[in-house]
Design a protein around this motif. Structure first.
Motif, PDB file in Angstrom:
ATOM      1  N   ASN A 120       0.810  -1.221   0.000  1.00 26.53           N
ATOM      2  CA  ASN A 120       0.000   0.000   0.000  1.00 26.53           C
ATOM      3  C   ASN A 120       0.842   1.270   0.000  1.00 26.53           C
ATOM      4  N   CYS A 121       2.069   1.190   0.499  1.00 21.76           N
ATOM      5  CA  CYS A 121       2.940   2.373   0.611  1.00 21.76           C
ATOM      6  C   CYS A 121       4.331   2.015   0.095  1.00 21.76           C
ATOM      7  N   PRO A 122       4.496   1.842  -1.200  1.00 29.71           N
ATOM      8  CA  PRO A 122       5.778   1.357  -1.731  1.00 29.71           C
ATOM      9  C   PRO A 122       6.951   2.299  -1.503  1.00 29.71           C
ATOM     10  N   ASP A 123       6.676   3.582  -1.222  1.00 33.76           N
ATOM     11  CA  ASP A 123       7.765   4.536  -1.006  1.00 33.76           C
ATOM     12  C   ASP A 123       8.137   4.686   0.463  1.00 33.76           C
ATOM     13  N   LEU A 124       7.498   3.893   1.324  1.00 34.87           N
ATOM     14  CA  LEU A 124       7.781   3.957   2.760  1.00 34.87           C
ATOM     15  C   LEU A 124       8.630   2.760   3.163  1.00 34.87           C
ATOM     16  N   ARG A 125       9.738   3.008   3.869  1.00 33.66           N
ATOM     17  CA  ARG A 125      10.670   1.943   4.243  1.00 33.66           C
ATOM     18  C   ARG A 125      10.761   1.846   5.763  1.00 33.66           C
ATOM     19  N   PRO A 126      10.175   0.830   6.362  1.00 35.14           N
ATOM     20  CA  PRO A 126      10.287   0.667   7.814  1.00 35.14           C
ATOM     21  C   PRO A 126      11.665   0.144   8.209  1.00 35.14           C
ATOM     22  N   ARG A 127      12.169   0.628   9.338  1.00 34.27           N
ATOM     23  CA  ARG A 127      13.417   0.157   9.932  1.00 34.27           C
ATOM     24  C   ARG A 127      13.103  -0.219  11.386  1.00 34.27           C
ATOM     25  N   ILE A 128      13.190  -1.488  11.721  1.00 37.27           N
ATOM     26  CA  ILE A 128      12.732  -1.989  13.020  1.00 37.27           C
ATOM     27  C   ILE A 128      13.936  -2.331  13.896  1.00 37.27           C
ATOM     28  N   THR A 129      13.894  -1.893  15.147  1.00 36.81           N
ATOM     29  CA  THR A 129      14.913  -2.235  16.142  1.00 36.81           C
ATOM     30  C   THR A 129      14.214  -2.799  17.368  1.00 36.81           C
ATOM     31  N   GLU A 130      14.711  -3.915  17.875  1.00 34.41           N
ATOM     32  CA  GLU A 130      14.135  -4.497  19.090  1.00 34.41           C
ATOM     33  C   GLU A 130      14.607  -3.727  20.311  1.00 34.41           C
ATOM     34  N   GLN A 131      13.650  -3.262  21.117  1.00 35.59           N
ATOM     35  CA  GLN A 131      13.964  -2.571  22.368  1.00 35.59           C
ATOM     36  C   GLN A 131      12.874  -2.873  23.383  1.00 35.59           C
ATOM     37  N   ASP A 132      13.257  -2.935  24.656  1.00 33.23           N
ATOM     38  CA  ASP A 132      12.285  -3.068  25.731  1.00 33.23           C
ATOM     39  C   ASP A 132      11.482  -1.778  25.857  1.00 33.23           C
ATOM     40  N   PRO A 133      10.294  -1.844  26.461  1.00 33.98           N
ATOM     41  CA  PRO A 133       9.393  -0.672  26.459  1.00 33.98           C
ATOM     42  C   PRO A 133      10.013   0.628  26.963  1.00 33.98           C
ATOM     43  N   GLU A 134      10.700   0.593  28.101  1.00 37.69           N
ATOM     44  CA  GLU A 134      11.250   1.836  28.646  1.00 37.69           C
ATOM     45  C   GLU A 134      12.256   2.463  27.691  1.00 37.69           C
ATOM     46  N   GLU A 135      13.139   1.645  27.137  1.00 36.72           N
ATOM     47  CA  GLU A 135      14.132   2.154  26.183  1.00 36.72           C
ATOM     48  C   GLU A 135      13.457   2.643  24.917  1.00 36.72           C
ATOM     49  N   ALA A 136      12.417   1.928  24.478  1.00 38.77           N
ATOM     50  CA  ALA A 136      11.716   2.316  23.254  1.00 38.77           C
ATOM     51  C   ALA A 136      11.063   3.682  23.392  1.00 38.77           C
ATOM     52  N   LEU A 137      10.422   3.936  24.529  1.00 40.36           N
ATOM     53  CA  LEU A 137       9.797   5.243  24.743  1.00 40.36           C
ATOM     54  C   LEU A 137      10.837   6.353  24.772  1.00 40.36           C
ATOM     55  N   HIS A 138      12.002   6.066  25.386  1.00 38.97           N
ATOM     56  CA  HIS A 138      13.049   7.078  25.384  1.00 38.97           C
ATOM     57  C   HIS A 138      13.520   7.361  23.958  1.00 38.97           C
ATOM     58  N   SER A 139      13.653   6.322  23.143  1.00 40.58           N
ATOM     59  CA  SER A 139      14.116   6.520  21.765  1.00 40.58           C
ATOM     60  C   SER A 139      13.167   7.422  20.990  1.00 40.58           C
ATOM     61  N   VAL A 140      11.858   7.211  21.164  1.00 39.00           N
ATOM     62  CA  VAL A 140      10.892   8.063  20.468  1.00 39.00           C
ATOM     63  C   VAL A 140      10.935   9.481  21.029  1.00 39.00           C
ATOM     64  N   ASP A 141      11.009   9.601  22.342  1.00 35.79           N
ATOM     65  CA  ASP A 141      11.064  10.910  22.975  1.00 35.79           C
ATOM     66  C   ASP A 141      12.300  11.685  22.531  1.00 35.79           C
ATOM     67  N   ALA A 142      13.424  10.972  22.368  1.00 31.84           N
ATOM     68  CA  ALA A 142      14.674  11.619  21.975  1.00 31.84           C
ATOM     69  C   ALA A 142      14.768  11.880  20.475  1.00 31.84           C
ATOM     70  N   GLY A 143      13.819  11.340  19.706  1.00 29.81           N
ATOM     71  CA  GLY A 143      13.828  11.571  18.269  1.00 29.81           C
ATOM     72  C   GLY A 143      14.665  10.608  17.468  1.00 29.81           C
ATOM     73  N   THR A 144      15.176   9.541  18.082  1.00 32.88           N
ATOM     74  CA  THR A 144      15.950   8.558  17.338  1.00 32.88           C
ATOM     75  C   THR A 144      15.069   7.421  16.809  1.00 32.88           C
ATOM     76  N   ALA A 145      13.783   7.453  17.128  1.00 32.79           N
ATOM     77  CA  ALA A 145      12.799   6.537  16.552  1.00 32.79           C
ATOM     78  C   ALA A 145      11.508   7.321  16.365  1.00 32.79           C
ATOM     79  N   ASP A 146      10.662   6.839  15.469  1.00 33.16           N
ATOM     80  CA  ASP A 146       9.419   7.547  15.158  1.00 33.16           C
ATOM     81  C   ASP A 146       8.209   6.965  15.867  1.00 33.16           C
ATOM     82  N   LEU A 147       8.213   5.662  16.079  1.00 35.83           N
ATOM     83  CA  LEU A 147       7.063   5.007  16.697  1.00 35.83           C
ATOM     84  C   LEU A 147       7.549   3.823  17.515  1.00 35.83           C
TER      85      LEU A 147
END
Length: 303
Positions: free
Chosen positions: A118-145
């Motif tokens: 549905n979105c051929p121009d969108l490229r997901p990049r996935i990194t495994e992180q535990d919830p607390e670290e994941a929220l920090h990554s989004v808050d810090a701008g190094t991840a989007d979701l």
């Protein structure tokens, strides 16, 4: 003008407490992060970090800068969203996703083929992180979701710069060999059905181990735990022996095949899964596209 890279580095040092941890989170060396912050200090004309033993602490000027940093990153996010909207709002570019492992297996992996179609121009990049670290990554701008789960029924603390939406309820079932006595039970299993059997379970400190302990909270004797294994596929390989059973979240469960069966519990353990992103990115076409493939096609604002 303030260097945005240096500002992001300083914010990560403030959140994580050290140059080394910030460097790991940002994908740089500690030396590179140090140079980014020194460049920021030269631009400002004041020190923002001060040595403290083997580590560093923020100076008052550094703390003032970090306190206002979210406004800077939110403004930049709005600029990017405005540019995407002018370009017709189509999801494009890279979306950086951080998630715990079973969410990658059970939610993201099934959604990726649809997202690609549905979105051929969108490229997901996935990194495994535990919830607390994941929220920090989004808050810090190094991840989007981020995809995060609650901690034993208690919601993960959400930074004020983020919003979240419930995307899934994960539950645990008991998995056993098809010849195991529990496999003959048609009704959901009660705690009393489980007491006399041997187990492989996740190690202490994990949500699934907390689920397991709660099953036997009122039991007069300790359960017979033969194995402590973190990887669910390995747990199931031991279950295939017929000697042990396992409590496995549905998100974590690969196809069981002909040898294994799953039986629900009368009181199902569960955890809630949420997607979280920055408030400033609420109109991001990329985030909305991924949310749609996770089962939320509406374009309204999150609750």
């Amino acid at each position: 003008m303030i260097d945005v890279v240096g500002l992001r580095a300083l914010r990560s040092v403030a959140a994580l407490g050290s140059l080394v941890r910030a460097a790991d989170q940002l994908g740089f060396t500690a030396s590179a992060v140090s140079q980014q912050i020194k460049r920021l200090e030269r631009q400002l004309g004041v020190p923002v970090l001060s040595p403290a033993g083997r580590g560093v602490v923020l100076t008052p000027a550094g703390q003032a800068l970090v306190d206002r940093a979210p406004e800077v990153f939110q403004a930049l996010e709005r600029c990017a969203d405005a540019a995407q909207s002018v370009a017709d709002g189509a999801p494009r570019g890279v979306i950086r996703v951080v998630a715990f492992s079973t969410a990658v297996r059970g939610l993201l992996a099934p959604a990726l083929p649809r997202l690609s179609s549905n979105c051929p121009d969108l490229r997901p990049r996935i990194t495994e992180q535990d919830p607390e670290e994941a929220l920090h990554s989004v808050d810090a701008g190094t991840a989007d979701l981020a995809l995060v789960h609650d901690a034993d029924g208690l919601p993960t603390a959400l930074p004020p710069s983020l919003v979240q939406r419930h995307v899934h309820t994960d539950v645990g079932d008991v998995v056993m060999h098809r010849t195991h006595p529990l496999a003959r039970c048609d009704a959901p299993l009660a705690e009393t059905d489980l007491a006399s059997h041997s187990w492989v379970t996740s190690p202490p400190g994990t949500v699934c181990h907390q689920w397991f302990r709660r099953l036997f909270a009122q039991a007069p004797e300790e359960p017979d735990v033969r194995h402590l294994i973190d990887d669910f596929a390995t747990q199931l390989s031991l279950v295939s022996s017929g000697e042990v059973v396992a409590l496995v979240p549905r998100l974590a469960r690969p196809p069981l095949g002909a040898e294994l069966v799953a039986r629900p519990l009368r009181r199902q353990p569960k955890r809630e899964v949420h997607a979280a992103w920055r408030r400033s990115a609420d109109t991001s076409p990329a985030i909305r596209a991924l949310l749609a493939e996770l089962g939320f096609p509406d374009s309204g604002r999150p609750r």
